[in-house]
Design an enzyme around this catalytic site. Structure first.
Site, PDB file in Angstrom:
ATOM      1  CD  GLU A 124     -14.509  39.870  26.373  1.00 54.66           C
ATOM      2  OE1 GLU A 124     -13.447  40.333  25.969  1.00 54.66           O
ATOM      3  OE2 GLU A 124     -15.463  40.585  26.747  1.00 54.66           O
ATOM      4  CB  VAL A 127     -18.498  42.130  32.172  1.00 56.71           C
ATOM      5  CG1 VAL A 127     -19.430  43.330  32.047  1.00 56.71           C
ATOM      6  CG2 VAL A 127     -17.751  42.179  33.497  1.00 56.71           C
ATOM      7  N   GLY A 129     -22.018  38.677  29.187  1.00 55.77           N
ATOM      8  CA  GLY A 129     -22.281  37.400  28.509  1.00 55.77           C
ATOM      9  C   GLY A 129     -21.510  37.284  27.207  1.00 55.77           C
ATOM     10  CB  ILE A 131     -21.267  41.982  24.912  1.00 56.08           C
ATOM     11  CG1 ILE A 131     -22.786  41.886  24.905  1.00 56.08           C
ATOM     12  CG2 ILE A 131     -20.787  43.269  24.268  1.00 56.08           C
ATOM     13  CD1 ILE A 131     -23.478  42.990  25.711  1.00 56.08           C
ATOM     14  N   GLY A 182     -31.745  29.397  31.998  1.00 57.06           N
ATOM     15  CA  GLY A 182     -30.308  29.317  32.325  1.00 57.06           C
ATOM     16  C   GLY A 182     -29.650  30.680  32.448  1.00 57.06           C
ATOM     17  CD  GLU A 185     -24.919  34.542  38.432  1.00 57.21           C
ATOM     18  OE1 GLU A 185     -24.010  33.880  38.958  1.00 57.21           O
ATOM     19  OE2 GLU A 185     -24.922  34.807  37.228  1.00 57.21           O
ATOM     20  CE  LYS A 200     -22.682  40.006  34.813  1.00 60.87           C
ATOM     21  NZ  LYS A 200     -24.067  39.703  34.412  1.00 60.87           N
ATOM     22  N   GLY A 298     -26.862  33.330  29.006  1.00 63.32           N
ATOM     23  CA  GLY A 298     -27.299  32.196  28.181  1.00 63.32           C
ATOM     24  C   GLY A 298     -26.104  31.347  27.772  1.00 63.32           C
TER      25      GLY A 298
HETATM   26  P1  NDP Z   1     -24.321  26.137  36.605  1.00 61.76           P
HETATM   27  O1  NDP Z   1     -24.829  26.045  38.002  1.00 61.76           O
HETATM   28  O2  NDP Z   1     -25.222  25.784  35.495  1.00 61.76           O
HETATM   29  O3  NDP Z   1     -22.988  25.259  36.450  1.00 61.76           O
HETATM   30  C1  NDP Z   1     -22.005  25.147  37.429  1.00 61.76           C
HETATM   31  C2  NDP Z   1     -21.476  23.722  37.388  1.00 61.76           C
HETATM   32  O4  NDP Z   1     -20.354  23.629  38.266  1.00 61.76           O
HETATM   33  C3  NDP Z   1     -22.525  22.705  37.869  1.00 61.76           C
HETATM   34  O5  NDP Z   1     -22.500  21.572  37.044  1.00 61.76           O
HETATM   35  C4  NDP Z   1     -22.046  22.401  39.275  1.00 61.76           C
HETATM   36  O6  NDP Z   1     -22.417  21.124  39.720  1.00 61.76           O
HETATM   37  C5  NDP Z   1     -20.536  22.505  39.097  1.00 61.76           C
HETATM   38  N1  NDP Z   1     -19.865  22.721  40.385  1.00 61.76           N
HETATM   39  C6  NDP Z   1     -20.232  23.568  41.372  1.00 61.76           C
HETATM   40  N2  NDP Z   1     -19.343  23.480  42.383  1.00 61.76           N
HETATM   41  C7  NDP Z   1     -18.423  22.560  42.044  1.00 61.76           C
HETATM   42  C8  NDP Z   1     -17.274  22.023  42.669  1.00 61.76           C
HETATM   43  N3  NDP Z   1     -16.922  22.394  43.888  1.00 61.76           N
HETATM   44  N4  NDP Z   1     -16.552  21.091  42.020  1.00 61.76           N
HETATM   45  C9  NDP Z   1     -16.921  20.698  40.776  1.00 61.76           C
HETATM   46  N5  NDP Z   1     -18.014  21.158  40.132  1.00 61.76           N
HETATM   47  C10 NDP Z   1     -18.739  22.088  40.752  1.00 61.76           C
HETATM   48  O7  NDP Z   1     -23.774  27.635  36.438  1.00 61.76           O
HETATM   49  P2  NDP Z   1     -23.577  28.434  35.060  1.00 61.76           P
HETATM   50  O8  NDP Z   1     -22.943  27.557  34.074  1.00 61.76           O
HETATM   51  O9  NDP Z   1     -24.827  29.157  34.736  1.00 61.76           O
HETATM   52  O10 NDP Z   1     -22.546  29.566  35.545  1.00 61.76           O
HETATM   53  C11 NDP Z   1     -21.190  29.264  35.752  1.00 61.76           C
HETATM   54  C12 NDP Z   1     -20.432  30.560  35.994  1.00 61.76           C
HETATM   55  O11 NDP Z   1     -20.561  31.397  34.843  1.00 61.76           O
HETATM   56  C13 NDP Z   1     -20.988  31.398  37.154  1.00 61.76           C
HETATM   57  O12 NDP Z   1     -19.922  32.053  37.767  1.00 61.76           O
HETATM   58  C14 NDP Z   1     -21.900  32.406  36.478  1.00 61.76           C
HETATM   59  O13 NDP Z   1     -22.026  33.601  37.213  1.00 61.76           O
HETATM   60  C15 NDP Z   1     -21.146  32.648  35.188  1.00 61.76           C
HETATM   61  N6  NDP Z   1     -21.944  33.111  34.079  1.00 61.76           N
HETATM   62  C16 NDP Z   1     -23.124  32.489  33.753  1.00 61.76           C
HETATM   63  C17 NDP Z   1     -23.861  32.891  32.671  1.00 61.76           C
HETATM   64  C18 NDP Z   1     -25.142  32.243  32.288  1.00 61.76           C
HETATM   65  O14 NDP Z   1     -25.803  32.761  31.373  1.00 61.76           O
HETATM   66  N7  NDP Z   1     -25.545  31.141  32.894  1.00 61.76           N
HETATM   67  C19 NDP Z   1     -23.406  34.021  31.832  1.00 61.76           C
HETATM   68  C20 NDP Z   1     -22.123  34.599  32.237  1.00 61.76           C
HETATM   69  C21 NDP Z   1     -21.446  34.151  33.324  1.00 61.76           C
HETATM   70  P3  NDP Z   1     -23.866  20.944  40.439  1.00 61.76           P
HETATM   71  O15 NDP Z   1     -24.895  21.379  39.458  1.00 61.76           O
HETATM   72  O16 NDP Z   1     -23.914  19.516  40.753  1.00 61.76           O
HETATM   73  O17 NDP Z   1     -23.839  21.836  41.658  1.00 61.76           O
HETATM   74  N1  HSE Z   2     -27.046  35.881  35.867  1.00 66.48           N
HETATM   75  C1  HSE Z   2     -26.307  36.660  34.956  1.00 66.48           C
HETATM   76  C2  HSE Z   2     -27.222  37.563  34.185  1.00 66.48           C
HETATM   77  C3  HSE Z   2     -25.539  35.767  34.023  1.00 66.48           C
HETATM   78  O1  HSE Z   2     -28.435  37.302  34.180  1.00 66.48           O
HETATM   79  O2  HSE Z   2     -26.762  38.541  33.595  1.00 66.48           O
HETATM   80  C4  HSE Z   2     -24.610  36.506  33.112  1.00 66.48           C
HETATM   81  O3  HSE Z   2     -23.538  37.055  33.814  1.00 66.48           O
END
Ligand code: NDP
Ligand code: HSE
Length: 354
Positions: A124, A127, A129, A131, A182, A185, A200, A298
């Site tokens: 969910e 795509v 965030g 929604i 935050g 990507e 997406k 976010g």
């Molecule tokens: P972050 O970079 O903030 O978090 C990813 C975390 O995973 C980090 O703590 C990172 O560690 C850890 N990590 C990376 N590789 C490994 C590994 N091999 N083993 C263990 N831990 C690992 O990313 P986000 O939380 O922003 O995004 C996560 C996912 O969610 C992504 O796929 C993103 O596209 C998706 N997403 C994000 C949104 C957003 O608003 N941020 C919204 C919707 C989807 P370290 O920092 O040390 O590398």
């Molecule tokens: N980087 C993505 C965005 C995160 O800005 O829409 C949510 O998927």
């Protein structure tokens, strides 16, 4: 007690922990279910976090623990996120993800493997965030034929375009703020060059039409070349520049998909979608136009969408296999948009019109 493991403790992962800790009582009162985050896999330690003692660095600890029934992948990137997800399914665990890169690259295989084992693979948050869009669209496909999806699917680029328009902020400065918030990507070129929107829209098209095309085959233009001057010029003509993702069914049953910046006219509902918000218009043959709107990126909005999948899996109980299987027929992608499907509420104003 449903025991879960989080993979990745960054923006989204820490948000999911926060939602489950803060809203645990509410969730229990509504669903009767208690969730326990048994493990958190990350590269770093989090000694000051209340769940710091749950951190592990070896995926096998999670895969080999029969108590863990749901693995939640929020690491980003395709590898090792895909490898850990498929391994979790093969170890008998349901998987939830926010990672559109993995869903767009390996969704059909992960759905099939989960389904064959009576498990679920849910995405969910991949795509839109916060929604709710995957679940409502999946439900809609059971009763109606979807003909078109058109939307603003990337929060970072919409935030940048809005800051450039409203504050005259430079592209670079607006991107830096989106990263700090935050939204972006890990490699923000996925946002600004349109690939995140492309993944997406391919996922939404797969939900709607049952076939996942490769995002690499889809015409994708980002927003890197857009200037404050371009935005002003569009404004003078009563339009706003937006990064638009569109998947539309053609008369011959194929689907045309594209991602491009357009000058969106005031009479289009996507005109008013600003800041980090996403807007998704889904057109159904009997439902007409349905509009989905909310924060597209976010920490907490995205975490909420992840938690909705976790609750869905836990509420349905054992052996509720995924009903959805996707094909991967490249021939389903229409290379050219027929003239009759060009949308007059999107003006070209110097930008390419498909
Ligand atoms: P972050 O970079 O903030 O978090 C990813 C975390 O995973 C980090 O703590 C990172 O560690 C850890 N990590 C990376 N590789 C490994 C590994 N091999 N083993 C263990 N831990 C690992 O990313 P986000 O939380 O922003 O995004 C996560 C996912 O969610 C992504 O796929 C993103 O596209 C998706 N997403 C994000 C949104 C957003 O608003 N941020 C919204 C919707 C989807 P370290 O920092 O040390 O590398
Ligand atoms: N980087 C993505 C965005 C995160 O800005 O829409 C949510 O998927």
């Amino acid at each position: 007690m449903v025991k879960i493991a989080l993979l990745g403790f960054g923006t989204v992962g820490s948000g999911v922990a926060e939602v489950l800790l803060e809203n645990g009582k509410l969730i229990k009162s509504k669903t009767g279910i208690d969730f326990d985050i048994k493990y958190i896999l990350d590269l770093r330690e989090f000694p000051d976090h209340p769940l710091g003692d749950r951190i592990v660095h070896d995926i096998n600890v999670i895969l080999n623990d029969p108590e863990v029934s749901i693995v939640v992948e929020m690491m980003g990137g395709v590898h090792p996120a895909y490898d850990f997800s498929i391994a979790a399914i093969k170890a008998g665990k349901n998987v939830v993800t926010s990672n559109k890169a993995v869903v767009a690259a390996h969704g059909p295989e992960l759905l099939k493997e989960a389904s064959e084992r009576g498990l679920r693979y849910m995405f969910e948050a991949s795509v839109g965030g916060g929604i709710p869009i995957i679940r409502p669209m999946t439900d809609l496909t059971a009763e109606d034929e979807i003909t078109e999806i058109i939307g603003i699917l990337n929060g970072t680029t919409n935030y940048i375009l809005t800051a450039m328009k409203d504050e005259g902020t430079s592209f670079e400065e607006a991107l830096a703020t989106a990263q700090w918030m935050g939204y972006a990507e890990a490699d923000p070129s996925a946002d600004v060059d349109g690939f995140d929107s492309c993944r997406k829209i391919c996922i939404l098209a797969a939900v709607a039409f049952g076939n996942l095309v490769s995002y690499e085959d889809v015409e994708t233009v980002g927003i890197r070349h857009i200037t404050v001057e371009d935005i002003k010029k569009a404004e003078e003509k009563g339009a706003s520049i937006k990064l638009i993702a569109r998947a539309v069914k053609t008369d011959c049953g194929k689907v045309h998909i594209s991602v491009k910046p357009y000058a969106v006219r005031r009479n289009n509902p996507l005109y008013a979608i600003s800041d980090v918000f996403n807007g998704i218009l889904v057109r159904g043959k009997i439902s007409g136009d349905l509009m989905f709107y909310g924060k597209g990126a976010g920490k907490l909005p995205t975490a909420g969408a992840v938690v909705s999948d976790i609750i869905d899996i836990a509420s349905r109980g054992e052996n509720q296999p995924q009903q959805v299987i996707w094909t991967t027929d490249k021939e389903m992608l229409a290379p050219v948009l027929p003239e009759s499907l060009v949308d007059a509420t999107f003006a070209d104003l110097g930008y390419p019109v498909c």
